[in-house]
Design a protein around this motif. Structure first.
Motif, PDB file in Angstrom:
ATOM      1  N   LEU A 140      15.140  -6.755  11.417  1.00  0.00           N
ATOM      2  CA  LEU A 140      14.420  -7.282  10.246  1.00  0.00           C
ATOM      3  C   LEU A 140      13.503  -8.248  10.477  1.00  0.00           C
ATOM      4  O   LEU A 140      12.561  -8.202   9.810  1.00  0.00           O
ATOM      5  CB  LEU A 140      15.779  -7.805   9.063  1.00  0.00           C
ATOM      6  N   ILE A 141      13.851  -9.276  11.235  1.00  0.00           N
ATOM      7  CA  ILE A 141      12.827 -10.244  11.750  1.00  0.00           C
ATOM      8  C   ILE A 141      11.816  -9.836  12.525  1.00  0.00           C
ATOM      9  O   ILE A 141      10.586  -9.820  12.412  1.00  0.00           O
ATOM     10  CB  ILE A 141      13.606 -11.405  12.702  1.00  0.00           C
ATOM     11  N   ARG A 142      12.011  -8.946  13.656  1.00  0.00           N
ATOM     12  CA  ARG A 142      11.057  -8.377  14.427  1.00  0.00           C
ATOM     13  C   ARG A 142       9.956  -7.564  13.614  1.00  0.00           C
ATOM     14  O   ARG A 142       8.625  -7.559  13.886  1.00  0.00           O
ATOM     15  CB  ARG A 142      11.527  -7.351  15.517  1.00  0.00           C
ATOM     16  N   TYR A 143      10.294  -6.959  12.667  1.00  0.00           N
ATOM     17  CA  TYR A 143       9.550  -6.192  11.605  1.00  0.00           C
ATOM     18  C   TYR A 143       9.449  -6.637  10.395  1.00  0.00           C
ATOM     19  O   TYR A 143       8.901  -6.020   9.295  1.00  0.00           O
ATOM     20  CB  TYR A 143      10.053  -4.535  11.691  1.00  0.00           C
ATOM     21  N   HIS A 144       9.411  -8.021  10.341  1.00  0.00           N
ATOM     22  CA  HIS A 144       9.633  -8.548   8.873  1.00  0.00           C
ATOM     23  C   HIS A 144       8.268  -8.539   7.991  1.00  0.00           C
ATOM     24  O   HIS A 144       8.083  -7.792   7.091  1.00  0.00           O
ATOM     25  CB  HIS A 144       9.812 -10.182   9.113  1.00  0.00           C
ATOM     26  N   ARG A 145       7.154  -8.876   8.776  1.00  0.00           N
ATOM     27  CA  ARG A 145       5.749  -8.858   8.221  1.00  0.00           C
ATOM     28  C   ARG A 145       5.527  -7.162   7.506  1.00  0.00           C
ATOM     29  O   ARG A 145       4.908  -7.075   6.718  1.00  0.00           O
ATOM     30  CB  ARG A 145       4.696  -9.109   8.899  1.00  0.00           C
ATOM     31  N   PHE A 146       5.925  -6.512   8.662  1.00  0.00           N
ATOM     32  CA  PHE A 146       5.694  -4.900   8.032  1.00  0.00           C
ATOM     33  C   PHE A 146       6.496  -4.666   7.069  1.00  0.00           C
ATOM     34  O   PHE A 146       6.002  -3.784   6.115  1.00  0.00           O
ATOM     35  CB  PHE A 146       5.837  -4.037   9.378  1.00  0.00           C
ATOM     36  N   ILE A 147       7.589  -4.722   7.081  1.00  0.00           N
ATOM     37  CA  ILE A 147       8.425  -4.456   5.858  1.00  0.00           C
ATOM     38  C   ILE A 147       7.896  -5.106   4.746  1.00  0.00           C
ATOM     39  O   ILE A 147       8.044  -4.482   3.608  1.00  0.00           O
ATOM     40  CB  ILE A 147       9.994  -5.030   6.008  1.00  0.00           C
ATOM     41  N   SER A 148       7.691  -6.349   4.358  1.00  0.00           N
ATOM     42  CA  SER A 148       7.052  -7.240   3.495  1.00  0.00           C
ATOM     43  C   SER A 148       5.797  -6.481   2.924  1.00  0.00           C
ATOM     44  O   SER A 148       5.573  -6.458   1.662  1.00  0.00           O
ATOM     45  CB  SER A 148       6.728  -8.609   3.944  1.00  0.00           C
ATOM     46  N   PHE A 149       4.875  -5.972   3.913  1.00  0.00           N
ATOM     47  CA  PHE A 149       3.715  -5.301   3.516  1.00  0.00           C
ATOM     48  C   PHE A 149       4.008  -4.106   2.870  1.00  0.00           C
ATOM     49  O   PHE A 149       3.145  -3.597   1.737  1.00  0.00           O
ATOM     50  CB  PHE A 149       2.779  -5.290   4.738  1.00  0.00           C
ATOM     51  N   ALA A 150       4.991  -3.327   3.478  1.00  0.00           N
ATOM     52  CA  ALA A 150       5.380  -2.138   2.636  1.00  0.00           C
ATOM     53  C   ALA A 150       5.829  -2.291   1.253  1.00  0.00           C
ATOM     54  O   ALA A 150       5.505  -1.457   0.375  1.00  0.00           O
ATOM     55  CB  ALA A 150       6.292  -1.332   3.864  1.00  0.00           C
ATOM     56  N   LEU A 151       6.697  -3.413   0.980  1.00  0.00           N
ATOM     57  CA  LEU A 151       7.092  -3.717  -0.019  1.00  0.00           C
ATOM     58  C   LEU A 151       6.120  -3.894  -1.316  1.00  0.00           C
ATOM     59  O   LEU A 151       6.312  -3.270  -2.261  1.00  0.00           O
ATOM     60  CB  LEU A 151       8.325  -4.759  -0.069  1.00  0.00           C
ATOM     61  N   TYR A 152       5.197  -4.969  -0.603  1.00  0.00           N
ATOM     62  CA  TYR A 152       3.931  -5.148  -1.413  1.00  0.00           C
ATOM     63  C   TYR A 152       3.200  -3.920  -1.896  1.00  0.00           C
ATOM     64  O   TYR A 152       2.941  -3.561  -2.782  1.00  0.00           O
ATOM     65  CB  TYR A 152       3.270  -6.222  -0.869  1.00  0.00           C
ATOM     66  N   LEU A 153       2.863  -3.009  -0.877  1.00  0.00           N
ATOM     67  CA  LEU A 153       2.311  -1.690  -1.203  1.00  0.00           C
ATOM     68  C   LEU A 153       2.649  -1.103  -2.173  1.00  0.00           C
ATOM     69  O   LEU A 153       2.435  -0.164  -2.845  1.00  0.00           O
ATOM     70  CB  LEU A 153       2.023  -0.845   0.045  1.00  0.00           C
ATOM     71  N   THR A 154       4.355  -0.768  -2.181  1.00  0.00           N
ATOM     72  CA  THR A 154       4.994  -0.072  -2.951  1.00  0.00           C
ATOM     73  C   THR A 154       4.731  -0.697  -4.443  1.00  0.00           C
ATOM     74  O   THR A 154       4.489   0.421  -5.517  1.00  0.00           O
ATOM     75  CB  THR A 154       6.541  -0.172  -2.765  1.00  0.00           C
ATOM     76  N   GLY A 155       4.837  -1.964  -4.872  1.00  0.00           N
ATOM     77  CA  GLY A 155       4.485  -2.506  -6.033  1.00  0.00           C
ATOM     78  C   GLY A 155       3.063  -2.336  -6.489  1.00  0.00           C
ATOM     79  O   GLY A 155       2.881  -2.000  -7.698  1.00  0.00           O
ATOM     80  N   PHE A 156       2.320  -2.372  -5.524  1.00  0.00           N
ATOM     81  CA  PHE A 156       0.831  -1.941  -5.795  1.00  0.00           C
ATOM     82  C   PHE A 156       0.286  -0.638  -6.461  1.00  0.00           C
ATOM     83  O   PHE A 156      -0.372  -0.514  -7.273  1.00  0.00           O
ATOM     84  CB  PHE A 156      -0.225  -2.235  -4.387  1.00  0.00           C
ATOM     85  N   CYS A 157       1.085   0.321  -5.611  1.00  0.00           N
ATOM     86  CA  CYS A 157       1.151   1.873  -5.980  1.00  0.00           C
ATOM     87  C   CYS A 157       1.690   1.827  -7.292  1.00  0.00           C
ATOM     88  O   CYS A 157       1.075   2.883  -8.200  1.00  0.00           O
ATOM     89  CB  CYS A 157       1.720   2.689  -5.033  1.00  0.00           C
ATOM     90  N   MET A 158       2.723   1.259  -7.716  1.00  0.00           N
ATOM     91  CA  MET A 158       3.418   1.480  -8.913  1.00  0.00           C
ATOM     92  C   MET A 158       2.521   0.847 -10.010  1.00  0.00           C
ATOM     93  O   MET A 158       2.467   1.613 -11.366  1.00  0.00           O
ATOM     94  CB  MET A 158       4.877   0.791  -8.983  1.00  0.00           C
ATOM     95  N   PHE A 159       1.768  -0.198  -9.820  1.00  0.00           N
ATOM     96  CA  PHE A 159       0.939  -0.728 -10.740  1.00  0.00           C
ATOM     97  C   PHE A 159      -0.235   0.356 -11.176  1.00  0.00           C
ATOM     98  O   PHE A 159      -0.545   0.471 -12.193  1.00  0.00           O
ATOM     99  CB  PHE A 159       0.244  -2.097 -10.495  1.00  0.00           C
ATOM    100  N   VAL A 160      -0.681   0.744  -9.941  1.00  0.00           N
ATOM    101  CA  VAL A 160      -1.865   1.740 -10.185  1.00  0.00           C
ATOM    102  C   VAL A 160      -1.457   3.018 -11.104  1.00  0.00           C
ATOM    103  O   VAL A 160      -2.147   3.422 -12.070  1.00  0.00           O
ATOM    104  CB  VAL A 160      -2.472   2.384  -8.792  1.00  0.00           C
TER     105      VAL A 160
END
Length: 421
Positions: A140-160
């Motif tokens: 989780l720590i090694r890929y933390h920023r990638f996971i965080s960005f993926a979570l945000y992108l999911t929310g972004f797509c849901m908004f669109v």
């Protein structure tokens, strides 16, 4: 084209009168207080309610301090969530009639994503040895920023996907509302916790200075206030502002002297992986060791002293107190302007006589940013403990390479003697 320009002008020139009214908050004052203060005028009734609740909140704050750093972090997180809820609720109440799809769900989803990102960064920085022992956390720590960005992108797509033809403009407006709220609450609360890790004194002195300034300015304004300070807050007066400034500087100087004597308050907060507890044990830095300072000639003539003994941190406390009393209130003025824009008196009715949690912490967030910038600019130096934790995460061959490089460097400087073969 002319019709389109005309419509755009009409939208841009919407006045504050177009903002829907929000129902006034209910009176949450306990019945026992209402009965006890029923014979007083509204002015003095508000004075006593604010005073009693202030004492109760300060007492609770000292209890949390006694319980330790971890409870303070939980308190900061709780306040962050409540402040976010109060601001988002205002937007929801104002535009509730539009029935925007997914607005509330997405708002809380984005809060979860941003907290996951910031708290994950904190875990990576301060809990490296703990993470090293657990393989699941290492992933989780090694890929933390990638996971965080993926979570945000999911929310972004849901908004669109949630966009509705007749409400495009309003939905983008609320999308911006959510992100600004995240910037104000989550980012600042993260900085508060970062300040706490530098030592509890960097957490307590700034927060207590803002509280002291708020109380002192209210008292001076209540008894002596005659000259209005700013139109955004008609009850604020120059007398309260000036009285609050001097009271806060004196308070910060004295309070810092008390705290600087105890390791519990001055040592950086670190996590001990062996005991699974936060510890505050160290050899106090020069900031927290008594030094002798010469007094200016004027003070020598008045006091009859040539020198004075004090902690260097007390000088820094003057800068912190000055910001808390002169610039910090502008966070409150900003909040007042926001409330006026939406025709509300308080963010909520959580605390009788005070309003919502955000009403009490509007200045704290601005203070948190200043303290963080102040520490990184004037105080913080290389941290051997943090560097060692990072070295322990490296692969064995990488650690050996660092060792050889450091050894060669120390031999060149004459600190180590070259080993004989």
């Amino acid at each position: 084209e002319e019709n389109l320009e005309k419509r755009l002008c009409e939208l841009d020139l919407r006045s504050d009168l177009d903002v829907p009214d929000i129902p006034p908050p209910t009176d949450s004052t306990p019945e026992i207080l209402k009965r006890a203060l029923s014979g007083l005028s509204a002015r003095w009734k508000n004075w006593w309610i604010r005073g009693i609740l202030s004492v109760a909140m300060i007492s609770g704050f000292f209890l949390v301090i006694y319980l330790g750093s971890f409870m303070l972090m939980l308190l900061v997180l709780s306040i962050q969530v409540k402040c976010y809820h109060e601001i988002i609720t205002i937007g929801y109440r104002v535009y509730h009639s539009y029935d925007l799809p997914w607005f509330r769900s997405l708002s809380w989803y984005f809060l979860l994503c941003v907290n996951y990102f910031f708290y994950g960064e904190t875990v990576a920085d301060y809990f490296a040895t703990f993470v090293q022992r657990r393989e699941q956390l290492q992933f989780l720590i090694r890929y933390h920023r990638f996971i965080s960005f993926a979570l945000y992108l999911t929310g972004f797509c849901m908004f669109v996907l949630s966009l509705v033809k007749k409400h495009y403009r309003l939905q983008f407006y609320m999308f911006a509302w959510t992100h600004v709220t995240l910037l104000i609450t989550v980012t600042q609360s993260h900085l508060v916790i970062q300040n706490l890790f530098e030592g509890m004194i960097w957490f307590l002195v700034p927060i207590s200075s803002v509280i002291c300034n708020d109380i002192a300015a209210y008292i001076f304004g209540f008894f002596f206030g005659k000259t209005p300070l700013i139109k955004l807050s008609p009850k604020k007066t120059w007398e309260g502002f000036i009285g609050g400034f001097f009271s806060t500087v004196v308070f910060g100087f004295v309070f810092s002297y008390f705290l600087a004597q105890h390791q519990y308050f001055v040592c950086p907060v670190e996590y001990n992986s062996e005991t699974n507890r936060f510890v505050t044990e160290c050899e106090p830095s020069e900031l927290f060791q008594i030094k002798k300072y010469p007094l200016p000639p004027l003070f020598q003539a008045v006091l009859g002293w040539e020198t004075v003994n004090m902690y260097p941190f007390q000088l820094h406390s003057i800068a912190l107190s000055t910001f808390a009393s002169l610039i910090g209130p502008f966070g409150g003025f900003f909040a007042s302007g926001f409330k006026r824009a939406f025709k509300i008196k308080d963010f909520a009715d959580t605390i009788p006589g005070h309003g919502g949690i955000m009403d009490r912490f509007d200045c704290q967030y601005l203070m948190a940013t200043f303290v963080h910038v102040y520490i990184t600019s004037f105080i913080r130096g290389p941290n051997p403990s943090k560097l060692l934790k990072q070295l322990l995460i490296l692969q064995p061959e990488q650690q050996l390479s660092v060792y050889k490089t450091l050894k060669s460097h120390l031999i060149e400087k004459g600190i180590l003697q070259p080993s004989l073969r």
